[in-house]
Design a protein around this motif. Structure first.
Motif, PDB file in Angstrom:
ATOM      1  N   HIS A   1     -10.194   6.006 -17.446  1.00 43.27           N
ATOM      2  CA  HIS A   1      -8.945   5.323 -17.132  1.00 43.27           C
ATOM      3  C   HIS A   1      -9.091   3.808 -17.276  1.00 43.27           C
ATOM      4  N   ARG A   2      -9.863   3.413 -18.262  1.00 43.47           N
ATOM      5  CA  ARG A   2     -10.041   1.976 -18.453  1.00 43.47           C
ATOM      6  C   ARG A   2      -8.776   1.348 -19.013  1.00 43.47           C
ATOM      7  N   ARG A   3      -8.476   0.150 -18.518  1.00 40.51           N
ATOM      8  CA  ARG A   3      -7.295  -0.567 -18.988  1.00 40.51           C
ATOM      9  C   ARG A   3      -7.546  -1.122 -20.392  1.00 40.51           C
ATOM     10  N   ALA A   4      -6.453  -1.408 -21.065  1.00 42.46           N
ATOM     11  CA  ALA A   4      -6.556  -2.017 -22.375  1.00 42.46           C
ATOM     12  C   ALA A   4      -7.125  -3.426 -22.229  1.00 42.46           C
ATOM     13  N   PRO A   5      -7.836  -3.928 -23.246  1.00 36.14           N
ATOM     14  CA  PRO A   5      -8.446  -5.263 -23.145  1.00 36.14           C
ATOM     15  C   PRO A   5      -7.444  -6.350 -22.772  1.00 36.14           C
ATOM     16  N   GLU A   6      -6.222  -6.298 -23.371  1.00 35.59           N
ATOM     17  CA  GLU A   6      -5.241  -7.347 -23.062  1.00 35.59           C
ATOM     18  C   GLU A   6      -4.782  -7.277 -21.605  1.00 35.59           C
ATOM     19  N   GLU A   7      -4.724  -6.062 -21.025  1.00 30.76           N
ATOM     20  CA  GLU A   7      -4.372  -5.937 -19.610  1.00 30.76           C
ATOM     21  C   GLU A   7      -5.494  -6.466 -18.729  1.00 30.76           C
ATOM     22  N   ARG A   8      -6.735  -6.216 -19.163  1.00 33.55           N
ATOM     23  CA  ARG A   8      -7.862  -6.735 -18.391  1.00 33.55           C
ATOM     24  C   ARG A   8      -7.888  -8.263 -18.438  1.00 33.55           C
ATOM     25  N   ALA A   9      -7.548  -8.835 -19.570  1.00 29.87           N
ATOM     26  CA  ALA A   9      -7.517 -10.297 -19.685  1.00 29.87           C
ATOM     27  C   ALA A   9      -6.499 -10.891 -18.722  1.00 29.87           C
ATOM     28  N   LYS A  10      -5.357 -10.174 -18.570  1.00 30.68           N
ATOM     29  CA  LYS A  10      -4.331 -10.671 -17.636  1.00 30.68           C
ATOM     30  C   LYS A  10      -4.840 -10.676 -16.201  1.00 30.68           C
ATOM     31  N   LEU A  11      -5.781  -9.765 -15.884  1.00 33.45           N
ATOM     32  CA  LEU A  11      -6.320  -9.688 -14.524  1.00 33.45           C
ATOM     33  C   LEU A  11      -7.037 -10.976 -14.128  1.00 33.45           C
ATOM     34  N   PHE A  12      -7.525 -11.714 -15.168  1.00 34.72           N
ATOM     35  CA  PHE A  12      -8.213 -12.974 -14.895  1.00 34.72           C
ATOM     36  C   PHE A  12      -7.345 -14.173 -15.298  1.00 34.72           C
ATOM     37  N   GLY A  13      -6.067 -13.932 -15.515  1.00 30.95           N
ATOM     38  CA  GLY A  13      -5.181 -14.976 -15.992  1.00 30.95           C
ATOM     39  C   GLY A  13      -4.388 -15.648 -14.882  1.00 30.95           C
ATOM     40  N   PRO A  14      -3.377 -16.419 -15.265  1.00 29.28           N
ATOM     41  CA  PRO A  14      -2.583 -17.197 -14.285  1.00 29.28           C
ATOM     42  C   PRO A  14      -1.902 -16.343 -13.229  1.00 29.28           C
ATOM     43  N   ASP A  15      -1.516 -15.087 -13.579  1.00 26.73           N
ATOM     44  CA  ASP A  15      -0.824 -14.244 -12.602  1.00 26.73           C
ATOM     45  C   ASP A  15      -1.690 -13.936 -11.397  1.00 26.73           C
ATOM     46  N   SER A  16      -2.992 -14.020 -11.561  1.00 24.66           N
ATOM     47  CA  SER A  16      -3.900 -13.695 -10.446  1.00 24.66           C
ATOM     48  C   SER A  16      -4.386 -14.934  -9.715  1.00 24.66           C
ATOM     49  N   GLU A  17      -3.951 -16.126 -10.130  1.00 23.37           N
ATOM     50  CA  GLU A  17      -4.457 -17.357  -9.518  1.00 23.37           C
ATOM     51  C   GLU A  17      -4.189 -17.402  -8.018  1.00 23.37           C
ATOM     52  N   ARG A  18      -3.031 -16.865  -7.612  1.00 21.46           N
ATOM     53  CA  ARG A  18      -2.695 -16.926  -6.179  1.00 21.46           C
ATOM     54  C   ARG A  18      -3.615 -16.070  -5.314  1.00 21.46           C
ATOM     55  N   TYR A  19      -4.375 -15.170  -5.973  1.00 16.49           N
ATOM     56  CA  TYR A  19      -5.308 -14.333  -5.215  1.00 16.49           C
ATOM     57  C   TYR A  19      -6.737 -14.830  -5.377  1.00 16.49           C
ATOM     58  N   LYS A  20      -6.893 -16.021  -5.899  1.00 16.09           N
ATOM     59  CA  LYS A  20      -8.226 -16.524  -6.177  1.00 16.09           C
ATOM     60  C   LYS A  20      -8.832 -17.178  -4.941  1.00 16.09           C
ATOM     61  N   ILE A  21     -10.054 -16.867  -4.656  1.00 16.86           N
ATOM     62  CA  ILE A  21     -10.832 -17.491  -3.586  1.00 16.86           C
ATOM     63  C   ILE A  21     -12.107 -18.006  -4.219  1.00 16.86           C
ATOM     64  N   SER A  22     -12.267 -19.339  -4.230  1.00 19.70           N
ATOM     65  CA  SER A  22     -13.369 -19.950  -4.951  1.00 19.70           C
ATOM     66  C   SER A  22     -13.242 -19.551  -6.423  1.00 19.70           C
ATOM     67  N   ARG A  23     -14.255 -18.891  -6.999  1.00 18.57           N
ATOM     68  CA  ARG A  23     -14.177 -18.446  -8.390  1.00 18.57           C
ATOM     69  C   ARG A  23     -13.926 -16.943  -8.489  1.00 18.57           C
ATOM     70  N   SER A  24     -13.597 -16.320  -7.347  1.00 20.85           N
ATOM     71  CA  SER A  24     -13.440 -14.878  -7.293  1.00 20.85           C
ATOM     72  C   SER A  24     -12.007 -14.530  -6.925  1.00 20.85           C
ATOM     73  N   TYR A  25     -11.746 -13.223  -6.856  1.00 20.27           N
ATOM     74  CA  TYR A  25     -10.386 -12.755  -6.600  1.00 20.27           C
ATOM     75  C   TYR A  25     -10.409 -11.686  -5.519  1.00 20.27           C
ATOM     76  N   PHE A  26      -9.388 -11.765  -4.620  1.00 22.54           N
ATOM     77  CA  PHE A  26      -9.165 -10.716  -3.622  1.00 22.54           C
ATOM     78  C   PHE A  26      -7.680 -10.388  -3.616  1.00 22.54           C
ATOM     79  N   ILE A  27      -7.358  -9.116  -3.958  1.00 20.55           N
ATOM     80  CA  ILE A  27      -5.972  -8.660  -3.997  1.00 20.55           C
ATOM     81  C   ILE A  27      -5.804  -7.643  -2.876  1.00 20.55           C
ATOM     82  N   PRO A  28      -5.062  -7.995  -1.817  1.00 24.56           N
ATOM     83  CA  PRO A  28      -4.868  -7.040  -0.718  1.00 24.56           C
ATOM     84  C   PRO A  28      -4.047  -5.852  -1.169  1.00 24.56           C
ATOM     85  N   ALA A  29      -4.204  -4.757  -0.438  1.00 23.89           N
ATOM     86  CA  ALA A  29      -3.546  -3.511  -0.823  1.00 23.89           C
ATOM     87  C   ALA A  29      -2.040  -3.675  -0.944  1.00 23.89           C
ATOM     88  N   GLU A  30      -1.449  -4.485  -0.040  1.00 22.35           N
ATOM     89  CA  GLU A  30      -0.002  -4.625  -0.053  1.00 22.35           C
ATOM     90  C   GLU A  30       0.510  -5.382  -1.287  1.00 22.35           C
TER      91      GLU A  30
END
Length: 896
Positions: free
Chosen positions: A124-153
């Motif tokens: 069930h691996r995501r497509a490469p372009e979807e994986r790239a989005k996981l590290f893109g601007p849409d995830s910036e709000r979940y960034k802590i230091s250089r890492s990411y934490f996305i709560p379940a909600e």
């Protein structure tokens, strides 16, 4: 030595530097926790701080072990497996690490995952372009230091939930980690690209990750990334060397298409690849035939001249000594970039040249600097004595990241609706005074709770729309970020420039938002510490004993008065439970009382406590239920009421003694005004007590001997502290004269001043003869009772011994005189004493009782007594005392 050996040597040196840095971090962490330990010694349990130190040491030790293991790995797969195993040991039950190539997973390792989980993840691996989005601007709000934490909600905002394997850990009370929470740490390459990621799940402590958690995970990630790159580099270099031996054309292909800047050079550049041109924003002709010094500033950050240092490095490489060093390069457009340079000599067409590999590490250096600044800001919060000192030191650290010419901090007081500026550094405007919360740019940031950066045109547009007004001199660049506590903005951090327009970018917003979050935490901590110090001072100075008790009945805090009440040291009490200090006679009542206090919020009762020195003292206990953020405690106030109880007993005993004495007694204030009389006094003089209280003594007593002059002399002697005795003739209410013998005793207050006096009067006529006969009779009766073989005593209606003969004292294991004044309840369980009280109620009605009860003698033995209790009446027919006969019937079956 080959380029690969050179790179490995450099990696080893970096690892040794990392070890030294980790030891420094350990020392900083120990110092921080030690300082926190001193500040919170009276409110926090010391074992928790020791655990924090041990956990930090354990994390660092695991990191060093992991670093050694990773260094010894020979393949990428082996490296990845050692990294996930080390992270699993560091507190994560499930760990996955993936290596990307063009955002596609090319290699993976797992820890704590079932075969079904691994199969699911692989299918069930995501497509490469979807994986790239996981590290893109849409995830910036979940960034802590250089890492990411996305709560379940929030998971569905980023990743379809059906593509996530839920955690397997069974939730525990107090857990904050959700099975659908997502935490991942990117593996950054030397050029700042994401080359992989570590996904962590099911933390063993059940807690959601913090910046500190990610700090350690990022160190693991850096170890993995560097080693993976090193192995990959080694593989690439081996393939390159083979290609160079096989074909010049293959060499050219690899050289040209490398993802890193490659140069072929001696003292001048002979060739370069496209990445090198991209790195320095040049064309090949701008580089070939030129010296490396032309792409360097005059001085390096360490103060050395670039031309001299470059000559030294090139000379060493030409002699066959591989070089690996940090270098500040200057691009064609003048921008300075941080680089890591490797030099190694090669033979090309019978000529010795140098292959130079240049990596842009600007982003990595910036990330390291940001992390260092954040750590130093946290240290400042624990070492600064004042808020102003703390803020100035913090702004000095911010200046290491971005240029700040003018800055200020604004705080909003919602109760007064005022805004103040505790720190204000500006080259144009003076520090403003506190003002009402208005419509300025600063208030806009606080009101909306989001960052704002503007230039003069944007100011004007906001004013035109009526959104905000500019206070003070308009700046060419203005940036404000909110200070937030518990999701509520309470202030703003503002920087501005009068010299440069459009100075601030999204990077500055990110940096200042991170710093503002730290400042918010530190300010809240400072406020809490001040409030805590005040509260602790007030609690420590309280007259009542104060205890903080957890749900498991352990003592979390005690004040000085508590130690005094219980006659135990603070260290001794903090090792005990509420049961151990014996404030409850029934230990099984704890759980029930906890629930009662939780529902009613308070509970009050009197009980008996056994002190550290063996004394039993009456204590008034008041318990209050306090709900904290993640747990609840009982705040218990304990007051020693020994003196109050003693005073009550003494007063009761005194009143009973006075009423039962048969003597006429009155009390008066220093002026001779009567404040109390007993029944015998009222009877002897023929008055109702209410007719006497409030009158001067000589007007009530009457008689020729008690005129004003005699009364004045009497008061002067009393005021002098003398006991006045005498015999005189008094007049009763109906005019009869009685021969009275009287004594007056002064009563002094706690300061030694006269508070009044009491007087005992006796009619020495017929009553003297009657009393003598009565005394003779009582002495005969007392002699008979004292020498009687059976245990006989007299108790009052409060179950206190008024008299006990020697046999009674022997039965209870004490001298008979020590029983007088003590309660039967002291020798019985509460249930047994309740039986006695029930019979006492019956005796109040004049009923004779006969029953058995168990007592605990002074030596601890349990005995069964057969008690025969007979009420004694006064002249008015009321029960006065209980004549009690006791017989030891232990082991004898009694049929009542």
């Amino acid at each position: 030595m080959t380029v690969t050996q050179t790179y490995d040597q450099g990696l080893l040196e970096e690892f040794e530097a990392l070890q030294r840095r980790l030891m420094e971090l350990e020392e900083i962490e120990v110092m921080r926790i030690s300082e926190e330990q001193e500040r919170f010694d009276s409110l926090q349990v010391l074992d928790e701080y020791a655990k924090q130190i041990e956990e930090s040491r354990d994390k660092l030790a695991r990191l060093l072990r992991a670093g050694t293991a990773v260094q010894e790995a020979k393949t990428v797969q082996n490296t990845l497996q050692r990294v996930v195993n080390a992270i699993g040991e560091a507190g994560w039950s499930s760990v996955t690490v993936n290596v990307f190539e063009n955002w596609d997973i090319v290699m993976a390792a797992y820890h704590g995952c079932t075969e079904d989980d691994i199969e699911f993840l692989q299918t069930h691996r995501r497509a490469p372009e979807e994986r790239a989005k996981l590290f893109g601007p849409d995830s910036e709000r979940y960034k802590i230091s250089r890492s990411y934490f996305i709560p379940a909600e929030k998971l569905s905002d980023i990743v379809p939930p059906d593509q996530v394997v839920p955690g397997r850990r069974t939730p525990q009370p107090g857990d904050t980690w959700d099975a659908m929470d997502l935490a991942y740490v990117p593996l950054y390459g030397a050029d700042g690209r994401v080359i992989g990621a570590i996904n962590c799940d099911d933390p063993t402590d059940g807690r959601r990750p913090t910046a500190e958690t990610f700090f350690y995970l990022e160190l693991f990630a850096d170890l993995a990334a560097r080693k993976v790159e090193a192995i990959q580099m080694q593989d690439r270099q081996q393939r390159t060397e083979e290609a160079l031996r096989e074909s010049e054309e293959k060499y050219r292909t690899v050289f040209s298409r490398s993802g890193e800047g490659f140069f072929l050079m001696d003292e001048l550049f002979r060739d370069c690849n496209s990445k090198a041109c991209e790195l320095w924003c040049c064309e090949p002709e701008d580089i070939i035939g030129h010296s490396p010094v032309e792409f360097s500033p005059e001085l390096q950050p360490d103060g050395r001249r670039s031309d001299a240092a470059a000559k030294e490095y090139i000379g060493s490489a030409m002699r066959g000594e591989p070089q690996n060093f940090y270098w500040m390069h200057k691009r064609k457009d003048g921008v300075l970039i941080d680089c890591e340079v490797s030099l190694a000599s090669v033979r090309v067409a019978d000529e010795t040249l140098i292959i130079a590999i240049v990596r842009d590490i600007t982003e990595r250096k910036r990330a390291e600097l940001e992390q260092d600044v954040v750590l130093r800001i946290l240290q400042i919060g624990t070492t600064s004595d004042t808020q102003e000192e703390m803020l100035r030191s913090i702004f000095a650290q911010i200046g290491r990241l971005v240029p700040i010419e003018n800055y200020y901090l604004a705080l909003h007081d919602p109760q007064l609706d005022m805004i103040s500026f505790p720190i204000f550094i500006d080259e144009v405007d003076p520090p403003p005074k506190p003002r009402p919360f208005g419509n300025a740019l600063t208030e806009w940031v606080i009101r909306h709770g989001r960052p704002l950066y503007l230039n003069p045109e944007q100011y004007a547009e906001m004013e035109r729309r009526g959104e905000a007004k500019v206070h003070g001199t308009p700046a060419l660049s203005w940036l404000g970020v909110p200070l937030v506590s518990q999701s509520k903005p309470f202030g703003a951090l503002v920087v501005q420039s009068y010299r440069t327009e459009n100075l601030f970018t999204d990077y500055h917003v990110r940096v200042f938002s991170t710093v503002a979050a730290q400042i918010s935490t530190l300010l809240e901590r400072k406020r809490s510490e001040e409030a805590l110090r005040f509260t602790q001072f007030a609690v420590d100075c309280a007259g009542d004993g104060v205890f903080w008790i957890g749900p498991d009945a352990h003592l979390l805090y005690v004040n000085d008065a508590a130690c005094k009440v219980l006659a135990r040291s603070r260290a001794e009490l903090l090792k005990m439970t509420w049961h151990d200090i014996d404030l409850y006679l029934d230990r099984n009542r704890w759980a029930r009382d906890w629930e009662v206090v939780r529902i009613k919020s308070a509970l009050s009762r009197e009980t008996i406590h056994l002190t550290g020195d063996g004394r039993r003292i009456p204590v008034e206990v008041r318990a209050n239920y306090v709900e904290l953020r993640d747990h609840a405690i009982l705040c218990v106030f304990a007051r020693d009421i020994s003196e109050r109880k003693q005073s009550q007993r003494e007063l009761i005993t005194l009143r009973k003694a006075i009423e039962a004495s048969g003597e006429a007694v009155f009390m008066a204030d220093p002026e001779g005004v009567i404040t109390f009389v007993n029944a015998e006094f009222a009877r002897m003089y023929g008055y109702d007590p209410n007719e006497i209280i409030g009158h001067e003594t000589y007007r009530i007593l009457g008689g020729a001997d008690l005129d004003d002059a005699a009364h004045t002399v009497f008061l002067e002697r009393i005021r002098g502290g003398h006991v006045v005795k005498g015999r005189s003739v008094h007049r009763t209410k109906d005019g009869q004269l009685i021969d009275v013998e009287a004594s007056a005793n002064p009563i002094l207050d706690e300061n030694g001043k006269l508070a009044g006096f009491f007087s005992i009067l006796r009619d020495v006529g017929e009553r003297v003869r009657e009393e003598q006969a009565l005394r003779d009779s009582e002495e005969s009766l007392r002699w008979l009772v004292d020498n009687f073989g059976e245990a006989v005593g007299i108790v009052d209606l409060e179950e206190l011994f008024v008299y006990a003969n020697p046999a009674m004292g022997s039965l209870f294991g004490l001298p008979s005189e020590e029983l007088v004044g003590r309660s039967l309840g002291e020798f019985m369980t509460p249930e047994q004493f309740a039986v006695v009280r029930d019979y006492t109620q019956a005796r109040r009605r004049g009923v004779r009782s006969r029953y058995t009860v168990d007592i605990r003698r002074a030596n601890g033995d349990i005995r069964t007594l057969l008690i025969t209790a007979t009420p004694q009446f006064d002249g008015d027919g009321n029960v006065r005392n209980i004549l009690t006969a006791c017989k030891d019937v232990t082991g004898i079956k009694i049929i009542m």
